[in-house]
Design a protein around this motif. Structure first.
Motif, PDB file in Angstrom:
ATOM      1  N   CYS A 503       0.843  -1.200   0.000  1.00 29.71           N
ATOM      2  CA  CYS A 503       0.000   0.000   0.000  1.00 29.71           C
ATOM      3  C   CYS A 503       0.873   1.243   0.000  1.00 29.71           C
ATOM      4  O   CYS A 503       1.843   1.329   0.768  1.00 29.71           O
ATOM      5  CB  CYS A 503      -0.919   0.014   1.222  1.00 29.71           C
ATOM      6  N   GLU A 504       0.513   2.194  -0.826  1.00 36.87           N
ATOM      7  CA  GLU A 504       1.312   3.416  -0.924  1.00 36.87           C
ATOM      8  C   GLU A 504       1.174   4.306   0.309  1.00 36.87           C
ATOM      9  O   GLU A 504       1.909   5.275   0.466  1.00 36.87           O
ATOM     10  CB  GLU A 504       0.920   4.202  -2.173  1.00 36.87           C
ATOM     11  N   HIS A 505       0.245   3.968   1.202  1.00 35.17           N
ATOM     12  CA  HIS A 505       0.086   4.740   2.436  1.00 35.17           C
ATOM     13  C   HIS A 505       0.877   4.145   3.601  1.00 35.17           C
ATOM     14  O   HIS A 505       0.952   4.745   4.673  1.00 35.17           O
ATOM     15  CB  HIS A 505      -1.400   4.820   2.826  1.00 35.17           C
ATOM     16  N   LEU A 506       1.454   2.967   3.383  1.00 36.29           N
ATOM     17  CA  LEU A 506       2.229   2.323   4.447  1.00 36.29           C
ATOM     18  C   LEU A 506       3.632   2.925   4.528  1.00 36.29           C
ATOM     19  O   LEU A 506       4.275   3.191   3.506  1.00 36.29           O
ATOM     20  CB  LEU A 506       2.349   0.821   4.195  1.00 36.29           C
ATOM     21  N   LEU A 534      -0.197   6.272   6.745  1.00 34.44           N
ATOM     22  CA  LEU A 534      -0.154   7.729   6.643  1.00 34.44           C
ATOM     23  C   LEU A 534      -1.517   8.317   6.265  1.00 34.44           C
ATOM     24  O   LEU A 534      -1.781   9.491   6.515  1.00 34.44           O
ATOM     25  CB  LEU A 534       0.900   8.138   5.606  1.00 34.44           C
ATOM     26  N   ARG A 535      -2.364   7.496   5.684  1.00 31.32           N
ATOM     27  CA  ARG A 535      -3.689   7.971   5.279  1.00 31.32           C
ATOM     28  C   ARG A 535      -4.613   8.110   6.490  1.00 31.32           C
ATOM     29  O   ARG A 535      -5.262   9.134   6.685  1.00 31.32           O
ATOM     30  CB  ARG A 535      -4.279   6.986   4.268  1.00 31.32           C
ATOM     31  N   HIS A 536      -4.663   7.054   7.309  1.00 32.01           N
ATOM     32  CA  HIS A 536      -5.600   7.038   8.432  1.00 32.01           C
ATOM     33  C   HIS A 536      -4.917   7.255   9.787  1.00 32.01           C
ATOM     34  O   HIS A 536      -5.590   7.229  10.814  1.00 32.01           O
ATOM     35  CB  HIS A 536      -6.366   5.713   8.444  1.00 32.01           C
ATOM     36  N   LYS A 537      -3.597   7.420   9.750  1.00 34.77           N
ATOM     37  CA  LYS A 537      -2.809   7.705  10.955  1.00 34.77           C
ATOM     38  C   LYS A 537      -2.855   6.563  11.980  1.00 34.77           C
ATOM     39  O   LYS A 537      -2.795   6.781  13.182  1.00 34.77           O
ATOM     40  CB  LYS A 537      -3.278   9.013  11.622  1.00 34.77           C
ATOM     41  N   TYR A 538      -2.952   5.330  11.478  1.00 35.57           N
ATOM     42  CA  TYR A 538      -2.821   4.180  12.368  1.00 35.57           C
ATOM     43  C   TYR A 538      -1.334   3.966  12.654  1.00 35.57           C
ATOM     44  O   TYR A 538      -0.494   4.074  11.754  1.00 35.57           O
ATOM     45  CB  TYR A 538      -3.384   2.911  11.724  1.00 35.57           C
ATOM     46  N   VAL A 539      -1.026   3.628  13.903  1.00 36.40           N
ATOM     47  CA  VAL A 539       0.381   3.428  14.283  1.00 36.40           C
ATOM     48  C   VAL A 539       0.491   2.231  15.225  1.00 36.40           C
ATOM     49  O   VAL A 539      -0.280   2.108  16.180  1.00 36.40           O
ATOM     50  CB  VAL A 539       0.966   4.671  14.993  1.00 36.40           C
ATOM     51  N   GLN A 540       1.423   1.347  14.923  1.00 31.99           N
ATOM     52  CA  GLN A 540       1.784   0.270  15.843  1.00 31.99           C
ATOM     53  C   GLN A 540       3.304   0.154  15.864  1.00 31.99           C
ATOM     54  O   GLN A 540       3.965   0.396  14.843  1.00 31.99           O
ATOM     55  CB  GLN A 540       1.170  -1.070  15.412  1.00 31.99           C
ATOM     56  N   GLY A 541       3.841  -0.209  17.026  1.00 29.28           N
ATOM     57  CA  GLY A 541       5.294  -0.290  17.152  1.00 29.28           C
ATOM     58  C   GLY A 541       5.769  -1.651  17.604  1.00 29.28           C
ATOM     59  O   GLY A 541       5.012  -2.435  18.190  1.00 29.28           O
ATOM     60  N   HIS A 565      -5.956  -3.239  10.009  1.00 28.31           N
ATOM     61  CA  HIS A 565      -6.077  -1.944   9.333  1.00 28.31           C
ATOM     62  C   HIS A 565      -6.068  -2.005   7.803  1.00 28.31           C
ATOM     63  O   HIS A 565      -6.478  -1.032   7.158  1.00 28.31           O
ATOM     64  CB  HIS A 565      -4.936  -1.020   9.779  1.00 28.31           C
ATOM     65  N   CYS A 566      -5.614  -3.100   7.219  1.00 31.80           N
ATOM     66  CA  CYS A 566      -5.407  -3.095   5.768  1.00 31.80           C
ATOM     67  C   CYS A 566      -6.391  -3.976   4.992  1.00 31.80           C
ATOM     68  O   CYS A 566      -6.829  -3.609   3.893  1.00 31.80           O
ATOM     69  CB  CYS A 566      -3.979  -3.544   5.434  1.00 31.80           C
ATOM     70  N   LYS A 598       7.002  13.799  14.013  1.00 35.30           N
ATOM     71  CA  LYS A 598       7.418  14.466  15.256  1.00 35.30           C
ATOM     72  C   LYS A 598       6.422  14.220  16.382  1.00 35.30           C
ATOM     73  O   LYS A 598       6.784  14.209  17.559  1.00 35.30           O
ATOM     74  CB  LYS A 598       7.568  15.969  15.020  1.00 35.30           C
ATOM     75  N   LEU A 599       5.162  14.001  16.015  1.00 35.40           N
ATOM     76  CA  LEU A 599       4.135  13.746  17.030  1.00 35.40           C
ATOM     77  C   LEU A 599       4.334  12.388  17.701  1.00 35.40           C
ATOM     78  O   LEU A 599       3.780  12.133  18.773  1.00 35.40           O
ATOM     79  CB  LEU A 599       2.744  13.802  16.386  1.00 35.40           C
ATOM     80  N   LEU A 600       5.128  11.528  17.060  1.00 36.67           N
ATOM     81  CA  LEU A 600       5.347  10.169  17.579  1.00 36.67           C
ATOM     82  C   LEU A 600       6.646  10.065  18.365  1.00 36.67           C
ATOM     83  O   LEU A 600       7.132   8.966  18.635  1.00 36.67           O
ATOM     84  CB  LEU A 600       5.376   9.173  16.412  1.00 36.67           C
TER      85      LEU A 600
END
Length: 603
Positions: A503-506, A534-541, A565-566, A598-600
């Motif tokens: 996905c181009e948003h990943l 980056l599209r939906h601002k989902y984040v996992q680490g 998410h995908c 920067k928010l992360l």
């Protein structure tokens, strides 16, 4: 105050300001001869850190010091005989000047000070003027100032280690390429000639398994003469270098060490001085190779760590490695000198070829560390032995290795323009055919061009990190190496093409952390890495493998970035089929989305 009272007060001030882990042992005698004392630095637990953290101090007291050059330099007169005496020590000597009126302690390292060394050799007056930078001070509970002294001590130990190499070079037997032509016929040792021919045949066939088997059988044989078993061991050793039996660099080093000991044992059994020297030369060259590779890697890492606390620890270890390498190089040079003095030029040539790359790497490190004098003496020796061995290779008709040797010199910038000119002039008189060959090598030579690391292929980038880590003792192939396994995980996470192509948003936001990441400057090492839509601002680490974060091996409710998410996302847009991740792309995308990333910061 009398001179005696000033001396007592200077000692009191000095002792009061010493760090608590600096153990001062007085060595002062009543006549003010010798050295005032010795300091040993312990760790935070009070345990001695070894001889590298021991140094001598000479304490001088002054009621009021003479400060020059806008308060930048303290001027102090020292008897020339004392200076010469301090320079004779094989342990760092720090001169301390205590100003009684201000209770300020100034210091300067004597051992590796080029200016003072030159003065001690040339000055004819009874006293020598010492210039001490006023920023060189010692203050109670000031760790930074204390650290500066220790850095100077470590630099002095490095200087003393190199001094041993210099002594060996000064004793080196004279090498005159013009003598070779008359001696070359005498050097036709059938053992080595047969060894070369047989080896070329085996290498041409690339049948390394057969080399290992046949060589092993011969080495173990009870009826084969020791000389033939020695040759078999040489085959085995070459095979180890061409096709190692193990992946882990530690295992490879042990394999080479074992065959080296077998060679030495067989040489002793044969009671051959020549074979014994050759075996020792091969063993020392192999040991030096692993040491210099590690030193080179750690030298680069120390620069990356700069002045951080980790950097200080790294530089301490680097000093130990540097000292070990200097000792190994000294032994190699001493052995080569002995071989040259005995006229055993074939053995000299073979041994030199085994260690020339390591010597070139040491020269690179030394140019970064040393003074002009320390660079010049090693450079002059390198040029002399290179010319001699290159001449030998041509006169013995070993053309292929002559070409490789000259090519190495060109790639490493071993020779100056004048030295190349002198070399060509030499070959004009000795072997005109050789001149044509080196001219052809020059024509085919492509100067090394500094390449932007971001522009080389991902595979080459990974190979660089793999080799660097291995040379630093963090072998990713070794399952028992903790640091190596961090590198192995970083290499697996290095290229997220299989994830990001979907996905181009990943996007993978790498947040490296820890000593491995710092030393290697590797984006995927240690730390916490974030998988982001980056599209939906989902984040996992994760601090583990990215592929397990994307699609876990085990079905666990709520886990799996792809499933959560995908899989059911209507905005999922696969990248083009030929798209591949690159480090350059990574840096570009990171800059593009920096405001969100920067928010992360707190992750």
């Amino acid at each position: 105050m009398t001179p005696g009272e000033i001396g007592i007060e200077a000692g009191r001030i000095f002792n009061y300001n010493l760090p608590s882990n600096w153990l001062f042992r007085s060595q002062e005698d009543q006549n003010d001869h010798g050295i005032d004392g010795e300091i040993e630095v312990t760790d935070e637990k009070g345990i001695a850190q070894g001889s590298d953290f021991v140094f001598k101090v000479q304490i001088k007291g002054e009621a009021n010091c003479t400060i020059l050059k806008n308060q930048l330099i303290l001027s102090f007169n020292l008897p020339t005989s004392k200076l010469q005496y301090y320079l004779s020590f094989n342990i760092p000597v720090i001169l301390v000047v205590v100003e009684i009126s201000s209770e300020t302690i100034y210091w300067i390292s004597i051992t590796d000070n080029d200016e003072l060394i030159a003065k001690a050799k040339s000055i004819e007056t009874s006293s020598t003027q010492i210039h001490i930078p006023t920023q060189n001070t010692i203050k109670r509970r000031d760790d930074n100032l204390a650290q500066k002294v220790l850095s100077a001590v470590i630099a002095s130990w490095d200087f003393l280690a190199l001094k041993g190499v210099k002594g060996s070079i000064q004793r080196f037997a004279d090498l005159d390429p013009k003598r070779l032509e008359s001696r070359i016929a005498e050097m036709g040792n059938a053992l080595f000639k047969a060894h070369h021919q047989h080896l070329e045949n085996l290498l041409w066939q690339q049948d390394f398994l057969k080399i290992y088997k046949v060589s092993s059988d011969l080495i173990k044989s009870a009826i084969v003469p020791a000389t033939n078993r020695f040759v078999a061991a040489l085959f085995y050793r070459i095979a180890l270098r061409a096709a190692p039996l193990h992946q882990a660099i530690g295992d490879q080093a042990r394999d080479v060490a074992n065959i080296s000991m077998i060679l030495i044992s067989l040489a002793k059994e044969e009671k051959s001085v020549n074979l014994r020297r050759y075996a020792f030369g091969l063993a020392r060259a192999a040991k030096l190779k692993y040491e210099i590779d590690s030193l080179m890697a750690n030298n680069n890492a120390a620069k990356a760590l700069s002045n951080s606390p980790e950097g200080y620890l790294f530089r301490r270890e680097l000093h130990k490695q540097y000292k070990t390498v200097c000792t190994s190089i000294k032994k190699v040079i001493d052995l080569l000198s002995l071989i040259a003095a005995k006229g055993q030029y074939q053995i000299l040539y073979e041994t030199y070829l085994e260690c020339v790359t390591s010597l070139v790497l040491f020269r690179i490190i030394q140019k970064e560390k040393g003074s002009e004098d320390s660079i010049d003496f090693f450079q002059n020796w390198m040029v002399a032995i290179f010319q001699f061995c290159l001449t030998y290779s041509f006169l013995s008709n070993d053309i292929e290795r002559a070409e490789k040797l000259y090519s190495l010199a060109l790639h490493s910038n071993l020779l100056s323009t004048e030295e190349i000119k002198s070399l060509k002039s030499l070959f004009t008189t000795i072997d005109p055919g050789a001149l044509e060959i080196i001219m052809a090598v020059e024509e085919n030579h492509e100067p090394k061009i500094e390449t932007d690391f971001l522009k080389i292929s991902t595979e080459k980038q990974k190979a660089y990190f793999t080799n660097t880590a291995r040379n630093m003792g963090m072998d990713p192939e070794d399952p028992d190496n903790v640091m190596g396994q961090i590198v192995a995980r970083a290499l697996t996470n290095f290229d997220p093409t299989e994830i990001v192509k979907n996905c181009e948003h990943l996007f993978i936001h790498y947040k490296p952390g820890g000593i491995v990441a710092q030393t290697l400057q590797m984006h995927s090492a240690g730390g916490m890495h974030l998988m982001i839509c980056l599209r939906h601002k989902y984040v996992q680490g994760t601090g583990n493998l990215l592929k397990l974060l994307y699609t876990p091996d085990i079905e666990i409710p709520g886990h799996g970035f792809k499933k959560n998410h995908c899989d059911n996302c209507s905005d999922c847009t696969p990248r083009p089929p030929d798209w591949k991740w690159s480090l350059a792309w990574q840096e570009s995308e990171k800059a593009k989305h920096m405001d969100f990333l920067k928010l992360l910061k707190g992750w």
